[in-house]
Motif scaffolding. Structure first.
Motif, PDB file in Angstrom:
ATOM      1  N   HIS A   1      85.426  18.122 -19.888  1.00  9.28           N
ATOM      2  CA  HIS A   1      86.772  17.823 -19.369  1.00  9.28           C
ATOM      3  C   HIS A   1      86.765  17.886 -17.843  1.00  9.28           C
ATOM      4  CE1 HIS A   1      91.118  17.758 -19.051  1.00  9.28           C
ATOM      5  NE2 HIS A   1      91.037  18.811 -18.253  1.00  9.28           N
ATOM      6  N   PHE A   2      87.348  16.855 -17.197  1.00 12.98           N
ATOM      7  CA  PHE A   2      87.393  16.795 -15.732  1.00 12.98           C
ATOM      8  C   PHE A   2      88.783  17.183 -15.246  1.00 12.98           C
ATOM      9  CE2 PHE A   2      88.080  14.458 -11.732  1.00 12.98           C
ATOM     10  CZ  PHE A   2      87.039  14.975 -10.984  1.00 12.98           C
ATOM     11  N   THR A   3      88.851  18.156 -14.330  1.00  9.72           N
ATOM     12  CA  THR A   3      90.096  18.573 -13.715  1.00  9.72           C
ATOM     13  C   THR A   3      90.133  18.040 -12.293  1.00  9.72           C
ATOM     14  OG1 THR A   3      90.093  20.604 -15.015  1.00  9.72           O
ATOM     15  CG2 THR A   3      91.537  20.548 -13.101  1.00  9.72           C
ATOM     16  N   GLU A   4      91.060  17.129 -12.011  1.00  5.91           N
ATOM     17  CA  GLU A   4      91.176  16.518 -10.695  1.00  5.91           C
ATOM     18  C   GLU A   4      91.802  17.504  -9.718  1.00  5.91           C
ATOM     19  OE1 GLU A   4      93.907  13.075  -8.760  1.00  5.91           O
ATOM     20  OE2 GLU A   4      92.950  12.583 -10.660  1.00  5.91           O
ATOM     21  N   VAL A   5      91.173  17.658  -8.546  1.00  8.90           N
ATOM     22  CA  VAL A   5      91.687  18.572  -7.534  1.00  8.90           C
ATOM     23  C   VAL A   5      92.261  17.821  -6.344  1.00  8.90           C
ATOM     24  CG1 VAL A   5      91.093  20.414  -5.927  1.00  8.90           C
ATOM     25  CG2 VAL A   5      90.136  20.426  -8.219  1.00  8.90           C
ATOM     26  N   MET A   6      91.490  16.885  -5.781  1.00  2.39           N
ATOM     27  CA  MET A   6      91.975  16.175  -4.602  1.00  2.39           C
ATOM     28  C   MET A   6      91.283  14.840  -4.417  1.00  2.39           C
ATOM     29  SD  MET A   6      90.206  18.532  -1.620  1.00  2.39           S
ATOM     30  CE  MET A   6      90.870  17.624  -0.273  1.00  2.39           C
ATOM     31  N   LEU A   7      91.954  13.947  -3.702  1.00  2.00           N
ATOM     32  CA  LEU A   7      91.411  12.647  -3.363  1.00  2.00           C
ATOM     33  C   LEU A   7      90.534  12.797  -2.136  1.00  2.00           C
ATOM     34  CD1 LEU A   7      91.564   9.542  -3.885  1.00  2.00           C
ATOM     35  CD2 LEU A   7      93.391   9.492  -2.205  1.00  2.00           C
ATOM     36  N   ILE A   8      89.345  12.191  -2.164  1.00  2.00           N
ATOM     37  CA  ILE A   8      88.420  12.240  -1.034  1.00  2.00           C
ATOM     38  C   ILE A   8      88.491  10.892  -0.314  1.00  2.00           C
ATOM     39  CG2 ILE A   8      86.026  12.552  -0.316  1.00  2.00           C
ATOM     40  CD1 ILE A   8      87.203  15.057  -1.541  1.00  2.00           C
ATOM     41  N   ARG A   9      89.060  10.903   0.898  1.00  2.00           N
ATOM     42  CA  ARG A   9      89.175   9.676   1.685  1.00  2.00           C
ATOM     43  C   ARG A   9      88.045   9.539   2.687  1.00  2.00           C
ATOM     44  NH1 ARG A   9      94.949  11.291   2.824  1.00  2.00           N
ATOM     45  NH2 ARG A   9      95.950  10.884   0.851  1.00  2.00           N
ATOM     46  N   GLY A  10      87.385  10.662   3.010  1.00  2.00           N
ATOM     47  CA  GLY A  10      86.310  10.624   3.997  1.00  2.00           C
ATOM     48  C   GLY A  10      85.601  11.966   4.071  1.00  2.00           C
ATOM     49  N   ASP A  11      84.760  12.108   5.085  1.00  2.00           N
ATOM     50  CA  ASP A  11      83.993  13.340   5.253  1.00  2.00           C
ATOM     51  C   ASP A  11      84.888  14.553   5.484  1.00  2.00           C
ATOM     52  OD1 ASP A  11      81.591  12.071   4.879  1.00  2.00           O
ATOM     53  OD2 ASP A  11      81.261  11.695   7.015  1.00  2.00           O
ATOM     54  N   LYS A  12      86.016  14.340   6.150  1.00  2.00           N
ATOM     55  CA  LYS A  12      86.936  15.443   6.429  1.00  2.00           C
ATOM     56  C   LYS A  12      87.465  16.063   5.133  1.00  2.00           C
ATOM     57  CE  LYS A  12      91.230  16.336   8.934  1.00  2.00           C
ATOM     58  NZ  LYS A  12      92.315  15.726   9.704  1.00  2.00           N
ATOM     59  N   ASP A  13      87.842  15.222   4.172  1.00  2.00           N
ATOM     60  CA  ASP A  13      88.341  15.719   2.885  1.00  2.00           C
ATOM     61  C   ASP A  13      87.237  16.387   2.079  1.00  2.00           C
ATOM     62  OD1 ASP A  13      90.951  14.846   3.332  1.00  2.00           O
ATOM     63  OD2 ASP A  13      90.532  12.866   2.503  1.00  2.00           O
ATOM     64  N   LEU A  14      86.025  15.845   2.140  1.00  2.00           N
ATOM     65  CA  LEU A  14      84.899  16.444   1.423  1.00  2.00           C
ATOM     66  C   LEU A  14      84.587  17.829   1.978  1.00  2.00           C
ATOM     67  CD1 LEU A  14      82.715  16.215  -0.708  1.00  2.00           C
ATOM     68  CD2 LEU A  14      81.282  15.054   0.968  1.00  2.00           C
ATOM     69  N   LYS A  15      84.592  17.965   3.296  1.00  2.00           N
ATOM     70  CA  LYS A  15      84.360  19.273   3.918  1.00  2.00           C
ATOM     71  C   LYS A  15      85.454  20.260   3.542  1.00  2.00           C
ATOM     72  CE  LYS A  15      81.780  17.510   7.859  1.00  2.00           C
ATOM     73  NZ  LYS A  15      81.793  17.238   9.310  1.00  2.00           N
ATOM     74  N   ARG A  16      86.699  19.776   3.471  1.00  2.00           N
ATOM     75  CA  ARG A  16      87.812  20.649   3.071  1.00  2.00           C
ATOM     76  C   ARG A  16      87.630  21.147   1.645  1.00  2.00           C
ATOM     77  NH1 ARG A  16      93.809  18.710   1.624  1.00  2.00           N
ATOM     78  NH2 ARG A  16      94.736  20.751   1.309  1.00  2.00           N
ATOM     79  N   PHE A  17      87.237  20.253   0.751  1.00  2.00           N
ATOM     80  CA  PHE A  17      87.002  20.629  -0.650  1.00  2.00           C
ATOM     81  C   PHE A  17      85.902  21.682  -0.753  1.00  2.00           C
ATOM     82  CE2 PHE A  17      84.668  19.729  -4.676  1.00  2.00           C
ATOM     83  CZ  PHE A  17      85.642  20.140  -5.559  1.00  2.00           C
ATOM     84  N   LYS A  18      84.797  21.466  -0.051  1.00  2.00           N
ATOM     85  CA  LYS A  18      83.680  22.421  -0.081  1.00  2.00           C
ATOM     86  C   LYS A  18      84.085  23.763   0.513  1.00  2.00           C
ATOM     87  CE  LYS A  18      79.817  19.159   0.055  1.00  2.00           C
ATOM     88  NZ  LYS A  18      78.680  18.693   0.849  1.00  2.00           N
ATOM     89  N   ARG A  19      84.862  23.737   1.593  1.00  2.00           N
ATOM     90  CA  ARG A  19      85.288  24.978   2.254  1.00  2.00           C
ATOM     91  C   ARG A  19      86.245  25.773   1.367  1.00  2.00           C
ATOM     92  NH1 ARG A  19      89.848  25.691   4.809  1.00  2.00           N
ATOM     93  NH2 ARG A  19      90.171  23.471   5.149  1.00  2.00           N
ATOM     94  N   LEU A  20      87.178  25.085   0.696  1.00  2.00           N
ATOM     95  CA  LEU A  20      88.161  25.768  -0.143  1.00  2.00           C
ATOM     96  C   LEU A  20      87.521  26.535  -1.290  1.00  2.00           C
ATOM     97  CD1 LEU A  20      91.017  23.149  -0.521  1.00  2.00           C
ATOM     98  CD2 LEU A  20      91.177  25.381   0.547  1.00  2.00           C
ATOM     99  N   TYR A  21      86.479  25.969  -1.869  1.00  2.00           N
ATOM    100  CA  TYR A  21      85.876  26.561  -3.063  1.00  2.00           C
ATOM    101  C   TYR A  21      84.482  27.129  -2.817  1.00  2.00           C
ATOM    102  CZ  TYR A  21      89.840  24.533  -5.464  1.00  2.00           C
ATOM    103  OH  TYR A  21      91.116  24.222  -5.863  1.00  2.00           O
ATOM    104  N   ASN A  22      84.072  27.245  -1.547  1.00  2.00           N
ATOM    105  CA  ASN A  22      82.753  27.799  -1.183  1.00  2.00           C
ATOM    106  C   ASN A  22      81.622  27.099  -1.933  1.00  2.00           C
ATOM    107  OD1 ASN A  22      83.883  29.707   0.600  1.00  2.00           O
ATOM    108  ND2 ASN A  22      84.326  31.068  -1.120  1.00  2.00           N
ATOM    109  N   ILE A  23      81.601  25.782  -1.836  1.00  2.00           N
ATOM    110  CA  ILE A  23      80.605  24.961  -2.523  1.00  2.00           C
ATOM    111  C   ILE A  23      79.659  24.367  -1.480  1.00  2.00           C
ATOM    112  CG2 ILE A  23      80.281  22.907  -3.953  1.00  2.00           C
ATOM    113  CD1 ILE A  23      83.166  23.340  -4.951  1.00  2.00           C
TER     114      ILE A  23
END
Length: 109
Positions: free
Chosen positions: A80-102
Motif C-alpha cells: 500500500h502506498f501512502t502519498e505524502v507530498m508532490l515533488i516539483r523539483g530538488d527543493k521538494d525532494l530535499k524537504r521530504f528527505k529532511r522531514l523524515y531523516n531519509i
C-alpha cells in the motif's frame, strides 16, 4: 427593445452553489479547483504522516506520461502506498528527505 433587469433567482443560486463547491473542494482536498496544490506545513506532515522504517519504504512514484512525481511510503507487507507530498523539483525532494531523516529514496514508475 429588451431591457435586462438583473439576475434571476436561478442565476444567483447557481453562482452561490459554484462558490460553495469551490470553497469546500479547496478545504477538503487540499488543492484549488484548478489543480494547484496547497503547501502543507512541515510539522503537520511529520506528525500526522509518520514514517516507520521497519514497516515502510520511502518511494517516489513517477508518472511515465506526465512526469509527475509523488513522494510517499510503501508498506513492506501489502504494498500500500501512502502519498505524502508532490515533488516539483530538488527543493521538494530535499524537504521530504529532511522531514523524515531519509538518505535514499527509491523511484518507481
Amino acid at each position: 427593445m429588451i431591457y435586462y433587469s438583473g439576475f434571476d433567482l436561478y442565476e444567483v443560486i447557481l453562482l452561490l452553489v459554484f462558490i460553495l463547491f469551490f470553497l469546500v473542494h479547496k478545504r477538503i482536498f487540499g488543492k484549488s479547483i484548478f489543480g494547484k496544490r496547497i503547501s502543507i506545513p512541515d510539522n503537520y506532515l511529520s506528525e500526522n504522516l509518520p514514517f516507520d522504517p521497519d514497516k515502510q519504504i520511502p518511494v517516489i512514484k513517477c508518472s511515465i506520461c506526465t512526469g509527475e512525481q509523488v513522494a510517499g511510503f510503501k508498506d513492506k507487507e501489502d504494498g500500500h502506498f501512502t502519498e505524502v507530498m508532490l515533488i516539483r523539483g530538488d527543493k521538494d525532494l530535499k524537504r521530504f528527505k529532511r522531514l523524515y531523516n531519509i538518505t535514499e529514496v527509491k523511484k518507481e514508475y
